[in-house]
Design an enzyme around this catalytic site. Structure first.
Site, mmCIF file in Angstrom:
data_model
loop_
_atom_site.group_PDB
_atom_site.id
_atom_site.type_symbol
_atom_site.label_atom_id
_atom_site.label_comp_id
_atom_site.label_asym_id
_atom_site.label_seq_id
_atom_site.Cartn_x
_atom_site.Cartn_y
_atom_site.Cartn_z
ATOM 1 N N VAL A 1 38.057 -51.523 31.948
ATOM 2 C CA VAL A 1 37.386 -50.486 32.734
ATOM 3 C C VAL A 1 35.927 -50.842 33.009
ATOM 4 O O VAL A 1 35.457 -50.756 34.148
ATOM 5 C CB VAL A 1 37.470 -49.120 32.016
ATOM 6 C CG1 VAL A 1 36.685 -48.055 32.773
ATOM 7 C CG2 VAL A 1 38.921 -48.685 31.870
ATOM 8 N N ASP A 2 35.189 -51.245 31.978
ATOM 9 C CA ASP A 2 33.756 -51.468 32.135
ATOM 10 C C ASP A 2 33.453 -52.594 33.124
ATOM 11 O O ASP A 2 32.646 -52.435 34.047
ATOM 12 C CB ASP A 2 33.113 -51.784 30.786
ATOM 13 C CG ASP A 2 33.321 -50.669 29.773
ATOM 14 O OD1 ASP A 2 33.613 -49.538 30.193
ATOM 15 O OD2 ASP A 2 33.212 -50.937 28.563
ATOM 16 N N LYS B 1 31.368 -43.780 28.249
ATOM 17 C CA LYS B 1 32.666 -44.285 28.700
ATOM 18 C C LYS B 1 33.365 -43.324 29.653
ATOM 19 O O LYS B 1 33.927 -43.746 30.671
ATOM 20 C CB LYS B 1 33.569 -44.542 27.484
ATOM 21 C CG LYS B 1 34.852 -45.285 27.805
ATOM 22 C CD LYS B 1 34.587 -46.754 27.987
ATOM 23 C CE LYS B 1 35.860 -47.565 28.050
ATOM 24 N NZ LYS B 1 35.619 -49.011 28.055
ATOM 25 N N HIS C 1 26.088 -27.662 13.477
ATOM 26 C CA HIS C 1 26.181 -28.712 14.503
ATOM 27 C C HIS C 1 27.066 -28.237 15.662
ATOM 28 O O HIS C 1 28.297 -28.328 15.591
ATOM 29 C CB HIS C 1 26.761 -29.988 13.903
ATOM 30 C CG HIS C 1 25.824 -30.698 12.989
ATOM 31 N ND1 HIS C 1 24.934 -31.647 13.427
ATOM 32 C CD2 HIS C 1 25.605 -30.571 11.651
ATOM 33 C CE1 HIS C 1 24.219 -32.093 12.407
ATOM 34 N NE2 HIS C 1 24.604 -31.448 11.316
ATOM 35 N N GLY D 1 19.818 -35.003 10.862
ATOM 36 C CA GLY D 1 19.419 -36.258 10.228
ATOM 37 C C GLY D 1 19.660 -36.218 8.739
ATOM 38 O O GLY D 1 19.830 -35.145 8.147
ATOM 39 N N CYS E 1 20.158 -28.401 12.709
ATOM 40 C CA CYS E 1 20.221 -28.834 11.312
ATOM 41 C C CYS E 1 18.859 -29.371 10.854
ATOM 42 O O CYS E 1 17.922 -28.605 10.704
ATOM 43 C CB CYS E 1 21.345 -29.846 11.123
ATOM 44 S SG CYS E 1 21.830 -30.065 9.392
ATOM 45 N N TYR E 2 18.700 -30.684 10.669
ATOM 46 C CA TYR E 2 17.384 -31.219 10.312
ATOM 47 C C TYR E 2 16.354 -30.820 11.358
ATOM 48 O O TYR E 2 15.182 -30.558 11.026
ATOM 49 C CB TYR E 2 17.437 -32.739 10.180
ATOM 50 C CG TYR E 2 16.142 -33.349 9.694
ATOM 51 C CD1 TYR E 2 15.932 -33.595 8.338
ATOM 52 C CD2 TYR E 2 15.109 -33.656 10.581
ATOM 53 C CE1 TYR E 2 14.730 -34.134 7.890
ATOM 54 C CE2 TYR E 2 13.907 -34.197 10.140
ATOM 55 C CZ TYR E 2 13.723 -34.431 8.786
ATOM 56 O OH TYR E 2 12.536 -34.950 8.345
#
Length: 518
Positions: free
Chosen positions: A231-232, A374, A175, A57, A84-85
């Site tokens: 596609v969706d 997706k 990360h 964050g 991280c945060y």
């Protein structure tokens, strides 16, 4: 419905939090992202996660009132991974210390060296003695919390990997979700393994559950679906059709801004292969007449969006007894509807097909893809038997060729654009490059240029070719075609498409550009 093992991601506002979820879904682990200020002790109990990840964050834990994890988490009894945060708030809340700045910030590539690799989440991680990671932090942990040990360090992060194995608390300063941490997926794999996840999140299982949920929600009522052929919407339509059959009617609005042969392909695929109730609403004359003389890109979008709603509603009103509207909402759309701070979020994108329709028509929503990313939608499409040519299609914007035709739209320019785009995509497929590219298209520019063809002067349109690689469309890089490919493609377009005498290749990344021209 089957209850999957669930992992909770508490979001502290990192720009890459969605990547954490995607990495976990790739491991067949079901997870959900929730903003930190929506996760209180009661939520934690009701969600009942098998493990928790604290995201990165932009805030500083040294600031009074900065975000924190719920206190109940530390006695909840499940493995926790702080990133991280997330690492910093873990340390601060459990008795450690975090300091701001003082020359220990790290941004970009760094290397972590093990101090003790006898830790389950590091199994197979430090095979080469040190490991590349991606850092992005200004604050740093200066004192670890009681019970924690150090397992890895980097030049500016002496506590790059820390853990309290007895309580199953793990924390990393880097990360692992980004591609720049090459073995990040391995770390997540180790984490979910030690948490006891069975990997039961598969598209085969999801298909069965989604069908059962659709039947339970809809009952014997009728559903309408705006079908674009993308596609969706295609996966949404086939999944609902498998659940309720003839209770579904799809409306395919042809606005006259589709690619060469696209309308015929969409209608044939759904009518011939799935025996769907499909209305082909050819309203191209209406759309093109309303767009005549319009050159401003936002005005174009508003005209197309407004007409789409009017046309869809006209055809939907003829379907007696329809009570539900199907939408291809995906999980990123759900996440983006709430900012991590709980305030109003910036609109990332609006659904061009059905935006505003549920409220206007008094319909209830059916959104069977709202838990999926997706790539999972594509996997579900394969489970449903959709042709590979549809599942793997490049994204195509709702306004269609209107935003690939800067300036005024004319029938002549659209005809040229369709033919040129077809040649370009044929070239990409012929060279085996289609699946390497996120999106590729031709655009016709609002200008004519002088040329020479057959010893005569020409004054014809110029085209821009665009091809980009991307993970999620938020950022994009130009695809590095060879000069031979571009030369061959240019020759084909000019020889085969009347009205073009010049071709450019757009090498602009996103940012600073956008993928589409308008």
């Amino acid at each position: 419905m089957t209850q999957h093992d669930r992992l909770l991601i508490i979001d502290f506002g990192s720009q890459v939090t969605q990547l954490i979820a995607r990495r976990l879904r790739e491991l067949n682990v079901y997870c959900e992202i929730h903003p930190y200020n929506k996760v209180d002790d009661a939520f934690l109990k009701s969600f009942a996660p098998k493990a928790v990840i604290l995201s990165g964050g932009p805030d500083s834990v040294t600031r009074a009132g900065s975000p924190r994890a719920p206190e109940a988490l530390w006695s909840f009894g499940v493995p926790v991974l702080g990133i991280c945060y997330g690492q910093q708030t873990m340390m601060q809340q459990l008795g450690g210390l975090v300091e701001h700045g003082h020359g220990t910030a790290e941004f970009g590539r760094a290397f972590v060296t093990p101090t003790n690799d006898n830790l389950s989440i590091l199994d197979g991680w430090f095979a080469d003695g040190r490991e590349q990671v991606w850092m992005s932090h200004g604050d740093h942990v200066s004192k670890i919390a009681p019970g924690f040990q150090v397992y890895g360090t980097s030049p500016n992060a002496p506590f790059a990997v820390t853990a309290d194995p007895a309580r199953h608390f793990y924390a990393v300063q880097f990360h692992p979700e980004v591609h720049h941490t090459p073995k990040g997926a391995k770390l997540y794999e180790n984490f979910v393994k030690l948490a006891g996840f069975s990997g039961d999140w598969t598209m085969d299982a999801y298909r069965e559950q989604a069908i059962a949920a659709i039947r339970a929600q809809v009952g014997d009522k009728k559903v309408i679906c705006a079908l674009s052929g993308g596609v969706d919407s295609s996966v949404t339509a086939i999944l609902i059709h498998e659940a309720i059959g003839d209770q579904l009617t799809c409306v395919f609005v042809d606005h006259g801004l589709l690619r060469l042969g696209e309308a015929e392909q969409v209608v044939a695929m759904f009518s011939d292969n799935y025996n769907l109730n499909l209305i082909h609403a050819d309203e191209s004359e209406l759309f093109l007449s309303k767009l005549e003389g319009v050159s401003d890109p936002e005005t174009k979008r508003k005209i197309i969006g407004g007409l789409f709603i009017d046309v869809f509603q006209k055809y939907a009103n003829g379907i007696e007894g329809a009570e539900f509207l199907a939408q291809g909402t995906l999980y990123p759309d759900v996440i983006e509807s709430v900012s991590f701070s709980g305030g109003p979020s910036v609109t990332i994108k609006s659904h061009h097909n059905v935006g505003g329709l549920p409220a206007k028509m008094g319909l209830k929503l059916v959104e069977p893809l709202r838990e999926l990313f997706k790539d999972e939608v594509r996997a579900l499409g394969r489970e449903l038997g959709l042709p590979a040519s549809f599942i793997g299609r490049h994204p195509f914007p709702g306004p269609g060729l209107a935003i690939r035709c800067p300036g005024e739209i004319t029938t002549e320019k659209l005809d040229i654009l369709r033919q040129a785009d077809a040649v370009y995509i044929d070239q990409i497929r012929k060279h085996g490059l289609y699946d390497e590219i996120w999106q590729a298209f031709a655009a016709i520019l609002p200008m004519k240029t002088v040329g020479v063809m057959g010893d005569g002067r020409t004054y014809d349109y110029a085209l821009a070719l665009r091809a980009v690689t991307s993970v999620d469309g938020m950022t994009a890089d130009t695809y590095p075609f060879s000069h031979d490919f571009l030369g061959e493609t240019m020759t084909r377009i000019i020889n085969e498409v009347k009205g073009v005498n010049r071709v450019f290749y757009d090498i602009t990344s996103k940012p600073p550009g956008t993928i589409e021209l308008e």
